[in-house]
Enzyme design. Structure first.
Site, PDB file in Angstrom:
ATOM      1  N   GLU A   1       0.883  -1.176   0.000  1.00 18.92           N
ATOM      2  CA  GLU A   1       0.000   0.000   0.000  1.00 18.92           C
ATOM      3  C   GLU A   1       0.910   1.213   0.000  1.00 18.92           C
ATOM      4  OE1 GLU A   1      -3.252  -0.040  -0.148  1.00 18.92           O
ATOM      5  OE2 GLU A   1      -3.504  -2.190   0.135  1.00 18.92           O
TER       6      GLU A   1
ATOM      7  N   CYS B   1      -2.751   9.073   3.141  1.00 18.67           N
ATOM      8  CA  CYS B   1      -2.447   8.509   1.815  1.00 18.67           C
ATOM      9  C   CYS B   1      -3.593   8.770   0.845  1.00 18.67           C
ATOM     10  CB  CYS B   1      -2.196   7.015   1.937  1.00 18.67           C
ATOM     11  SG  CYS B   1      -3.531   6.146   2.767  1.00 18.67           S
TER      12      CYS B   1
HETATM   13  P1  NAP Z   1       8.220   4.998   4.627  1.00 22.53           P
HETATM   14  O1  NAP Z   1       9.367   5.861   4.929  1.00 22.53           O
HETATM   15  O2  NAP Z   1       8.176   4.301   3.324  1.00 22.53           O
HETATM   16  O3  NAP Z   1       8.166   3.924   5.841  1.00 22.53           O
HETATM   17  C1  NAP Z   1       7.107   3.025   5.964  1.00 22.53           C
HETATM   18  C2  NAP Z   1       7.517   1.903   6.906  1.00 22.53           C
HETATM   19  O4  NAP Z   1       8.567   1.142   6.300  1.00 22.53           O
HETATM   20  C3  NAP Z   1       8.067   2.376   8.239  1.00 22.53           C
HETATM   21  O5  NAP Z   1       7.648   1.503   9.248  1.00 22.53           O
HETATM   22  C4  NAP Z   1       9.576   2.285   8.028  1.00 22.53           C
HETATM   23  O6  NAP Z   1      10.273   2.167   9.234  1.00 22.53           O
HETATM   24  C5  NAP Z   1       9.660   1.021   7.226  1.00 22.53           C
HETATM   25  N1  NAP Z   1      10.873   0.878   6.436  1.00 22.53           N
HETATM   26  C6  NAP Z   1      11.686   1.836   5.949  1.00 22.53           C
HETATM   27  N2  NAP Z   1      12.690   1.279   5.219  1.00 22.53           N
HETATM   28  C7  NAP Z   1      12.487  -0.057   5.258  1.00 22.53           C
HETATM   29  C8  NAP Z   1      13.182  -1.187   4.710  1.00 22.53           C
HETATM   30  N3  NAP Z   1      14.280  -1.047   3.963  1.00 22.53           N
HETATM   31  N4  NAP Z   1      12.701  -2.416   4.958  1.00 22.53           N
HETATM   32  C9  NAP Z   1      11.592  -2.590   5.704  1.00 22.53           C
HETATM   33  N5  NAP Z   1      10.897  -1.567   6.256  1.00 22.53           N
HETATM   34  C10 NAP Z   1      11.339  -0.321   6.031  1.00 22.53           C
HETATM   35  O7  NAP Z   1       6.839   5.785   4.738  1.00 22.53           O
HETATM   36  P2  NAP Z   1       6.390   6.774   5.901  1.00 22.53           P
HETATM   37  O8  NAP Z   1       7.178   8.019   5.773  1.00 22.53           O
HETATM   38  O9  NAP Z   1       6.331   6.068   7.210  1.00 22.53           O
HETATM   39  O10 NAP Z   1       4.860   7.039   5.497  1.00 22.53           O
HETATM   40  C11 NAP Z   1       4.449   8.026   4.595  1.00 22.53           C
HETATM   41  C12 NAP Z   1       4.166   7.435   3.235  1.00 22.53           C
HETATM   42  O11 NAP Z   1       3.274   6.334   3.369  1.00 22.53           O
HETATM   43  C13 NAP Z   1       3.460   8.411   2.305  1.00 22.53           C
HETATM   44  O12 NAP Z   1       4.081   8.344   1.050  1.00 22.53           O
HETATM   45  C14 NAP Z   1       2.020   7.902   2.234  1.00 22.53           C
HETATM   46  O13 NAP Z   1       1.354   8.202   1.028  1.00 22.53           O
HETATM   47  C15 NAP Z   1       2.208   6.453   2.409  1.00 22.53           C
HETATM   48  N6  NAP Z   1       1.008   5.832   2.996  1.00 22.53           N
HETATM   49  C16 NAP Z   1       0.276   4.972   2.240  1.00 22.53           C
HETATM   50  C17 NAP Z   1      -0.870   4.400   2.777  1.00 22.53           C
HETATM   51  C18 NAP Z   1      -1.705   3.429   2.000  1.00 22.53           C
HETATM   52  O14 NAP Z   1      -2.560   2.808   2.610  1.00 22.53           O
HETATM   53  N7  NAP Z   1      -1.526   3.264   0.725  1.00 22.53           N
HETATM   54  C19 NAP Z   1      -1.264   4.711   4.083  1.00 22.53           C
HETATM   55  C20 NAP Z   1      -0.488   5.578   4.822  1.00 22.53           C
HETATM   56  C21 NAP Z   1       0.651   6.144   4.273  1.00 22.53           C
HETATM   57  P3  NAP Z   1      10.973   3.451   9.903  1.00 22.53           P
HETATM   58  O15 NAP Z   1       9.884   4.425  10.201  1.00 22.53           O
HETATM   59  O16 NAP Z   1      11.621   2.902  11.102  1.00 22.53           O
HETATM   60  O17 NAP Z   1      11.940   3.972   8.872  1.00 22.53           O
END
Ligand code: NAP
Length: 517
Positions: free
Chosen positions: A256, A295
């Site tokens: 997602e 999102c």
């Molecule tokens: P993110 O930086 O991609 O991180 C998401 C999750 O992945 C966090 O728990 C992060 O942990 C973890 N992560 C980071 N690098 C990783 C790796 N190499 N391997 C495994 N896990 C890893 O996103 P975010 O900044 O938290 O969230 C914002 C983004 O999410 C926005 O772009 C938004 O549009 C999107 N979003 C989408 C939805 C949907 O349902 N489609 C819902 C909500 C948000 P850490 O925090 O510890 O780095």
């Protein structure tokens, strides 16, 4: 210092390695720390595969449904305590915090209640059986069964409660143990929820674990029956999907990701009517709710050229009325973005958009000396076709008005340029316009939300994700699908076609009451 612990292998454990600091995004005060490593991830998997799977496997759908309902109730009773954490560590207003928390408890209860529609004996049938041989004697029937694996849930920072709750509801109801990993900047809320879940002892040991800090090494340890459900940016989503072990073992992976959501105003809409009122209210809510960190929030607002001036005026008036400040003060209706990093990314993103837009209100300039505040921002495109408008997600309180010629074809062409979206909203009472728009936009979107004169006051806006319908979208949005009532369980279940003598199949598969939707 409040150091967050992981709950793995049946006990709370402190991590080690690099420490990340957690802040109050309104004041920048330090609230706690998360260590990025030091948790025995292999042991956590073993604990889930051993204790968790066996314990869940010994329960029925109905019993697991009761567990979800109990958790929903217990967590709801702690709502005020959880709202306070959401405000402090997430920068959420009371309304924003409730959106996240009630989303969690509502979804847990929804899946708890759904258990009543699942079979109490026999197999979980998927659709009707069908004749496969020369006569009806040779028969085929699809069945679903829980996969004996582990569900790894990686959540984004913006919905620490709902994101965790909706994922665990589906996996646990299916009978699969979960390992939850919250986004680090706002991890305090997920951590407190996990403490309450563990203290409640509602879930059998091994069926629920929490890892704060990095989870990446666990991807290399997953095997064929496991599943990963990820929510976050498309960049991280692509990294996870491309993990060599996941690819080699065909581990199921639901992504997602982000989405440049569009709202489309039909040319038929009367500026004094209910359809227009919903359009203005929903767009303004999407820009300001959770400081635009949803999102599903609208990023592109498609408006017929002739209506652009009126729409800009109505939206600017609405957005300017939103009081921005520390959400601990209930007069403030919009808080900061979640972290210093988020603030930097939002401001840089706005600068990129400014190359092809003009500012109608707000903008990237700092609002305050302390805290990660950004003004709610409405931009107007100079060129609706500029690539950056359709490619860059500014994950904050910012959206852009794009003129179009009023035809459904032109609106769909622009909306679909997002490359695959979670949701698009259409505001119109013109059936021909809607018919063409729905047909051309549906393949590119996971959800289409239609606002018309009849829907005023009837439903939550397009930004709300409801458990009865699916969440997810193609392409850019990750290509995943969550929720959608019983569909949400399918990530954790194997569909098998059982073929043979019809009478024998009836005896083997038993008397199941309900096929899947
Ligand atoms: P993110 O930086 O991609 O991180 C998401 C999750 O992945 C966090 O728990 C992060 O942990 C973890 N992560 C980071 N690098 C990783 C790796 N190499 N391997 C495994 N896990 C890893 O996103 P975010 O900044 O938290 O969230 C914002 C983004 O999410 C926005 O772009 C938004 O549009 C999107 N979003 C989408 C939805 C949907 O349902 N489609 C819902 C909500 C948000 P850490 O925090 O510890 O780095």
């Amino acid at each position: 210092m409040n150091v967050l612990l992981s709950y793995v292998s049946g006990r709370w454990q402190i991590g080690s390695g690099e420490a990340k600091t957690l802040h109050d995004p309104s004041t920048e005060a330090v609230l706690g720390q998360v260590h990025t490593g030091g948790v025995d991830l292999a042991a956590a998997l073993q604990h889930a595969r051993g204790k968790g799977l066996a314990a869940l496997g010994a329960t029925s759908y109905l019993e697991r449904g009761e567990m979800l309902k109990s958790l929903s109730k217990i967590l709801h009773e702690r709502r005020d305590e959880l709202i306070a954490i959401s405000t402090q560590n997430g920068g959420n207003t009371r309304g924003d915090a409730k959106f996240d928390l009630d989303g969690m408890t509502g979804t847990l209860a929804f899946y708890g209640n759904l258990a009543g529609s699942l079979p109490t004996s026999g197999a979980f049938l998927d659709g009707d059986g069908l004749q496969l041989g020369r006569t009806p004697r040779f028969w085929g029937q699809h069945v679903l069964s829980a996969r004996p694996g582990v569900a790894l849930h990686i959540n984004a920072f913006n919905f620490p409660a709902w994101g965790m709750g909706e994922k665990m509801a589906c996996a646990l109801l299916a009978g699969v143990p979960v390992i939850e990993k919250p986004g680090t900047p706002s991890a305090m809320l997920a951590h407190r929820i996990a403490q309450i879940v563990v203290e409640s002892a509602v879930l059998p040991e091994g069926s629920f674990q929490l890892v704060v800090g990095s989870i990446a090494p666990m991807l290399d340890l997953l095997t064929a029956m496991d599943a990963v459900a990820f929510t976050g940016s498309s960049v991280t989503g692509a990294l996870i999907r491309g993990n060599r072990n996941l690819v080699a073992r065909n581990v199921r992976c639901n992504i997602e990701a982000d989405s440049i959501n569009a709202a489309v105003l039909g040319v038929d809409v009367d500026l004094g009517g209910d359809t227009f009122a919903q359009f203005v209210a929903n767009v303004a809510t999407d820009i300001t709710q959770k400081a635009g960190q949803k999102c599903t929030a609208v990023r592109r607002i498609l408006v017929p050229m002739d209506l652009l001036g009126d729409v800009a005026e109505a939206l600017v008036e609405r957005i300017r009325a939103v009081k921005v400040g520390n959400p601990a003060d209930e007069e403030n209706r919009m808080g900061p973005v979640a972290s210093a990093e988020a603030l930097g990314t939002v401001r840089t993103g706005m600068q990129h958009l400014l190359a092809v837009t003009e500012v109608l209100c707000g903008g990237p300039s700092p609002m305050t000396e302390r805290g990660y505040f950004v003004a709610p921002t409405l931009l107007r495109a100079r060129d609706a076709g500029a690539e950056v408008l359709h490619a860059l997600e500014v994950f904050g309180p910012c959206a852009t008005l794009l003129p179009y010629d009023g035809t459904a074809a032109s609106a769909a062409m622009l909306a679909n340029r997002g490359g695959g979206g979670l949701v698009a909203s259409l505001y119109s009472d013109d059936r021909d316009f809607l018919d063409e728009a729905v047909q051309t936009m549906a393949p590119w979107h996971g959800r289409l939300w239609i606002g018309s004169e009849k829907t005023q006051g009837q439903a939550l806006g397009p930004g709300a994700v409801l458990p009865g319908t699916i969440h997810g979208g193609p392409g850019r949005a990750g290509g995943g699908e969550e929720l959608g009532a019983l569909r949400g369980l399918q990530l954790y279940m194997q569909r098998t076609a059982v073929q043979g003598d019809r009478a024998l199949l009836g005896k083997v598969l038993g008397d199941s009451s309900t096929p899947t939707s």
